[in-house]
Design a protein around this motif. Structure first.
Motif, mmCIF file in Angstrom:
data_model
loop_
_atom_site.group_PDB
_atom_site.id
_atom_site.type_symbol
_atom_site.label_atom_id
_atom_site.label_comp_id
_atom_site.label_asym_id
_atom_site.label_seq_id
_atom_site.Cartn_x
_atom_site.Cartn_y
_atom_site.Cartn_z
ATOM 1 N N ALA A 122 -14.253 -4.690 -7.425
ATOM 2 C CA ALA A 122 -14.353 -3.334 -7.957
ATOM 3 C C ALA A 122 -12.959 -2.746 -8.159
ATOM 4 N N PRO A 123 -12.819 -1.783 -9.080
ATOM 5 C CA PRO A 123 -11.542 -1.064 -9.212
ATOM 6 C C PRO A 123 -11.145 -0.430 -7.888
ATOM 7 N N ALA A 124 -9.868 -0.219 -7.703
ATOM 8 C CA ALA A 124 -9.360 0.240 -6.416
ATOM 9 C C ALA A 124 -10.027 1.527 -5.944
ATOM 10 N N ALA A 125 -10.187 2.510 -6.838
ATOM 11 C CA ALA A 125 -10.759 3.791 -6.424
ATOM 12 C C ALA A 125 -12.192 3.612 -5.930
ATOM 13 N N ALA A 126 -12.989 2.792 -6.650
ATOM 14 C CA ALA A 126 -14.369 2.567 -6.243
ATOM 15 C C ALA A 126 -14.421 1.780 -4.936
ATOM 16 N N ALA A 127 -13.525 0.800 -4.800
ATOM 17 C CA ALA A 127 -13.513 -0.012 -3.579
ATOM 18 C C ALA A 127 -13.118 0.838 -2.377
ATOM 19 N N ALA A 128 -12.148 1.732 -2.552
ATOM 20 C CA ALA A 128 -11.698 2.576 -1.448
ATOM 21 C C ALA A 128 -12.829 3.482 -0.962
ATOM 22 N N ALA A 129 -13.691 3.948 -1.895
ATOM 23 C CA ALA A 129 -14.795 4.825 -1.503
ATOM 24 C C ALA A 129 -15.798 4.089 -0.624
ATOM 25 N N VAL A 130 -16.028 2.810 -0.917
ATOM 26 C CA VAL A 130 -16.951 2.014 -0.097
ATOM 27 C C VAL A 130 -16.291 1.659 1.237
ATOM 28 N N TRP A 131 -14.971 1.351 1.181
ATOM 29 C CA TRP A 131 -14.250 0.946 2.390
ATOM 30 C C TRP A 131 -14.148 2.099 3.393
ATOM 31 N N ALA A 132 -14.085 3.321 2.886
ATOM 32 C CA ALA A 132 -13.932 4.480 3.759
ATOM 33 C C ALA A 132 -15.095 4.542 4.748
ATOM 34 N N GLY A 133 -14.788 4.620 5.995
ATOM 35 C CA GLY A 133 -15.815 4.695 7.030
ATOM 36 C C GLY A 133 -16.383 3.361 7.460
ATOM 37 N N ALA A 142 0.424 6.276 5.065
ATOM 38 C CA ALA A 142 1.173 5.482 6.034
ATOM 39 C C ALA A 142 0.768 5.841 7.459
ATOM 40 N N GLU A 143 0.384 7.095 7.685
ATOM 41 C CA GLU A 143 0.015 7.529 9.027
ATOM 42 C C GLU A 143 -1.327 6.922 9.458
ATOM 43 N N SER A 144 -2.243 6.746 8.497
ATOM 44 C CA SER A 144 -3.572 6.242 8.856
ATOM 45 C C SER A 144 -3.676 4.725 8.788
ATOM 46 N N ALA A 199 -7.259 -2.934 8.717
ATOM 47 C CA ALA A 199 -6.028 -2.837 7.929
ATOM 48 C C ALA A 199 -6.176 -1.707 6.913
ATOM 49 N N GLY A 200 -5.098 -1.027 6.623
ATOM 50 C CA GLY A 200 -5.136 0.089 5.684
ATOM 51 C C GLY A 200 -5.395 -0.374 4.262
ATOM 52 N N PHE A 201 -6.267 0.343 3.565
ATOM 53 C CA PHE A 201 -6.576 -0.022 2.186
ATOM 54 C C PHE A 201 -5.373 0.270 1.286
ATOM 55 N N GLY A 202 -5.043 -0.711 0.431
ATOM 56 C CA GLY A 202 -3.947 -0.515 -0.514
ATOM 57 C C GLY A 202 -2.589 -0.931 0.004
ATOM 58 N N TRP A 203 -2.549 -1.640 1.144
ATOM 59 C CA TRP A 203 -1.287 -2.109 1.714
ATOM 60 C C TRP A 203 -1.295 -3.629 1.826
ATOM 61 N N ARG A 204 -0.086 -4.218 1.731
ATOM 62 C CA ARG A 204 0.044 -5.648 1.996
ATOM 63 C C ARG A 204 0.264 -5.846 3.488
ATOM 64 N N ALA A 261 -2.759 -11.669 14.410
ATOM 65 C CA ALA A 261 -1.702 -10.656 14.398
ATOM 66 C C ALA A 261 -1.514 -10.176 12.977
ATOM 67 N N LEU A 262 -1.374 -8.879 12.790
ATOM 68 C CA LEU A 262 -1.127 -8.345 11.459
ATOM 69 C C LEU A 262 0.001 -7.328 11.513
ATOM 70 N N SER A 263 0.766 -7.316 10.420
ATOM 71 C CA SER A 263 1.922 -6.415 10.334
ATOM 72 C C SER A 263 1.969 -5.856 8.923
ATOM 73 N N ARG A 264 2.040 -4.530 8.809
ATOM 74 C CA ARG A 264 2.001 -3.878 7.512
ATOM 75 C C ARG A 264 3.301 -4.075 6.745
ATOM 76 N N GLY A 265 3.173 -4.315 5.425
ATOM 77 C CA GLY A 265 4.340 -4.438 4.559
ATOM 78 C C GLY A 265 4.382 -3.319 3.536
ATOM 79 N N ASP A 266 4.593 -3.688 2.255
ATOM 80 C CA ASP A 266 4.694 -2.698 1.181
ATOM 81 C C ASP A 266 3.308 -2.288 0.687
ATOM 82 N N ARG A 267 3.301 -1.188 -0.083
ATOM 83 C CA ARG A 267 2.077 -0.778 -0.750
ATOM 84 C C ARG A 267 1.682 -1.846 -1.779
#
Length: 659
Positions: A97-108, A34-36, A135-140, A12-18
């Motif tokens: 990796a830095p967040a921006a680079a990691a997000a690019a790989v995580w996308a898709g 937040a929508e995605s 789980a959404g990237f960049g969220w706890r 079970a997972l539940s989204r918290g803060d950024r």
């Protein structure tokens, strides 16, 4: 990318803060909206994959994403999990990796795992899609994961960006199969038109990326993972894990097999003409040396060399650099050829890797691999080419003597193929077997001709169990003032010993039904007599027969037979089953009627037949089997004996299911 897998009863997972700094523009852009970002989810019987995108993954994001998705799909399929939960994490690696680079790989990534992303190169879409929650990237997230209790409920995988990019991109190559009669066809046409041995066809499919890969020969029972090479190695008493693992500890049987292989290679090689002279060198060559750097530049490897303390070094694959430097120090030129040296402890090429990328780092050795290698210098390329054919035949003979189904794979540069096309046809005729030929436009300049012995694994990959290379110009870099430079043949007939050892473990894998029932379709095969640590096992019926079995063992050992006595406190059936797991070629059950002077009921495991044999007849049977199965020239090697107690009750016990 680093992946941590958990097979969960429920998650079970539940989204918290950024989790990322919203004052930083890059981190703000990397945070999913937040929508995605999924707000909450609850899934039963799921594979949870925690993933850390590492520094360097951004150099090949599509390839890393595809390779990681393949890994998730494979583990989920093995565990029969239809649901996958993906959770980004920066905690699995100290190179996140830095967040921006990691997000690019995580996308898709979620779409790739679900098999919905047709744009990702190299992605193998599963036959049945997975329900994927990411789980959404960049969220706890608050997580509640209830892991299952079976042994394979957790696992770790690493995706290397360079290897992933090589696997998806490939090199510019054309593939052809040359038949023994000299005819040529594409691999697909050859498979369709010929009834190949199952092992050879599996190797062909594993090596050629254009063919559908071979299916696993083992299938998982529901909720279980099929036995892997680590299981096979432990059952055979070879190692505590996969022999290709750099951290593997070799057990007595594994140490014996490696040394037996090395001794056989030395016996064959040292019987050749020219007779080699033994040399030894460093495991890596210092790239600060101009000659080493010039030679490394011919290998076609991007970013060649590895860091070692404060130096950058070139791994000495096949001992080639050491041999070239030694020949240069001796002032060898074409007028002095032929001449040969032998390195009994050379590093060997990587056991596996991309067969479609000779010029990649996959061709370089892995830590600890050892492959006895010979290096022969010849006055002309034509003479070296003919010697390479001899060594190729030797590599194939070694694999076959180990009980392996082998496919010769020839890689040539376009220029070499144009000048020596008839050579591959002659090699196929000599081996009386099909040869897979790859014309590689990216072949290293130092190695215009390479022959490898490929052996398929039950998991659908292939191992290199023998390597031969012709180097027509490498010596020039170490002897720039030489009047005429000979061509050099580098050959490791048994390849990396750990790779051949792994292939031997694989050869004993019983096939199971393809319907997932787990029903055994074939029993494990015994080891060849020349290689087996135990050639005859004596199984006393009761404690009263142990001394009798010991007397028979003494008589057999005096004739040169490698024999032991299973005097452990198990049933006769359990001890016979243990002999089968250890792939002992034959056994004798010793009761009231058996003695050193009488007939012994000898069971041949390969045929299942039982025949009465006296000690002398039994010894002759073993000697004939050794002579028949040994590679030419290796029969002169003294019969090796395992330095361990003859009675199994006195030996170290590993993974005994009865204990």
């Amino acid at each position: 990318m680093r992946l941590l897998f958990v097979h969960a009863e429920a998650v079970a997972l539940s989204r918290g803060d950024r989790a990322l700094d919203q004052d930083d523009a890059d981190e703000r852009a990397a945070t999913a909206s937040a929508e995605s970002a999924v707000a909450s989810a609850s899934v039963e019987d799921a594979l949870v994959a925690f993933a850390t995108v590492e520094s360097g993954d951004g150099t090949a994001p599509d390839a890393v994403r595809a390779a990681a998705a393949d890994a998730v799909q494979e583990v989920a399929a093995d565990l029969r999990a239809d649901d996958v939960v993906l959770v980004p994490s920066a905690l699995l690696s100290d190179r996140a990796a830095p967040a921006a680079a990691a997000a690019a790989v995580w996308a898709g990534f979620a779409a790739a795992v679900a098999g919905e992303d047709d744009s990702t190169p190299g992605l193998e879409t599963p036959s049945a899609g997975f329900e994927t929650t990411a789980a959404g990237f960049g969220w706890r997230y608050a997580l509640d994961v209830g892991a299952k209790a079976h042994p394979f409920a957790t696992a770790v995988r690493t995706v290397d960006p360079a290897k992933a990019a090589g696997a998806t991109a490939g090199s510019a190559s054309t593939w052809t199969v040359v038949a023994p009669d000299g005819t040529r066809a594409s691999p697909a046409a050859f498979v369709a038109d010929h009834d190949l041995d199952a092992g050879v066809e599996r190797a062909l499919r594993a090596v050629d990326p254009a063919l559908d890969g071979p299916p696993r020969t083992t299938s998982a029972r529901s909720g279980e993972r099929p036995p892997d090479r680590a299981d096979r190695a432990r059952a055979l008493g070879v190692a505590d894990r996969d022999p290709l693992d750099a951290d593997a500890r070799h057990r007595p049987a594994g140490a014996f097999l490696r040394e037996r292989l090395a001794d056989a290679v030395a016996a064959v090689v040292e019987g050749r003409d020219p007779t080699p002279q033994r040399v030894a060198g460093p495991r890596a060559l210092d790239l600060a040396d101009d000659a080493v750097r010039a030679y490394a530049a011919t290998l076609g490897v991007d970013g060649y060399g590895v860091a070692l303390a404060d130096r950058r070094v070139l791994p000495d694959a096949l001992g080639a650099g050491t041999a070239l430097a030694t020949l240069a120090d001796a002032g060898v030129n074409a007028t002095d050829a032929p001449v040969a040296v032998f390195d009994a402890d050379a590093l060997a090429p990587a056991a596996t890797g991309s067969w479609d990328a000779t010029g990649s780092a996959d061709g370089f050795p892995t830590a600890g691999s050892r492959g006895p290698a010979t290096h022969e210098a010849y006055a002309t390329v034509a003479a070296a080419r003919d010697a390479a054919a001899d060594h190729a035949a030797l590599a194939v003979a070694f694999a076959e003597a180990c009980g392996l189904d082998v496919l010769p794979v020839v890689t040539v540069s376009p220029a070499f193929e144009d000048a020596h096309e008839a050579w591959t046809a002659a090699l196929a005729a000599r081996l009386d077997a099909p040869v897979l030929v790859r014309v590689d436009e990216d072949a290293p300049a130092a190695w215009p001709l390479q022959v490898e012995a490929a052996v398929a694994t039950p998991e659908g990959d292939a191992l290199r169990t023998g390597v031969v290379r012709v180097d027509d110009d490498g010596l020039r870099h170490f002897a720039p003032d030489g009047d005429s430079v000979p061509a050099v043949v580098h050959a490791a007939p048994a390849g990396a010993l750990d790779a051949t050892l792994a292939a031997i473990c694989d050869a004993g894998a019983p096939a199971t039904a393809d319907d997932g029932s787990g029903a055994v379709a074939g029993a494990s095969t015994p080891l060849p007599d020349w290689l087996a640590p135990t050639q005859v096992r004596l199984v006393p019926v009761a404690d009263d027969h142990v001394d009798r079995a010991g007397s028979i063992a003494d008589a057999l050992a005096a004739t040169g037979v490698r024999v032991d006595v299973d005097d452990r406190a198990h049933t006769v059936g359990a001890r016979i089953a243990a002999a089968d797991r250890e792939r002992v070629p034959r056994y004798v059950v010793v009761g009231d009627d058996e003695s050193p002077d009488g007939a012994l009921p000898l069971t041949d495991v390969a045929t299942g037949r039982e025949r009465d044999r006296g000690v002398d007849d039994l010894a002759a049977t073993v000697a004939d089997a050794v002579a028949e199965g040994t590679v030419d020239g290796a029969a002169s090697v003294p019969a090796a004996t395992a330095p361990r107690p003859r009675r199994l009750s006195a030996r170290l016990a590993f993974d005994d299911p009865e204990d």
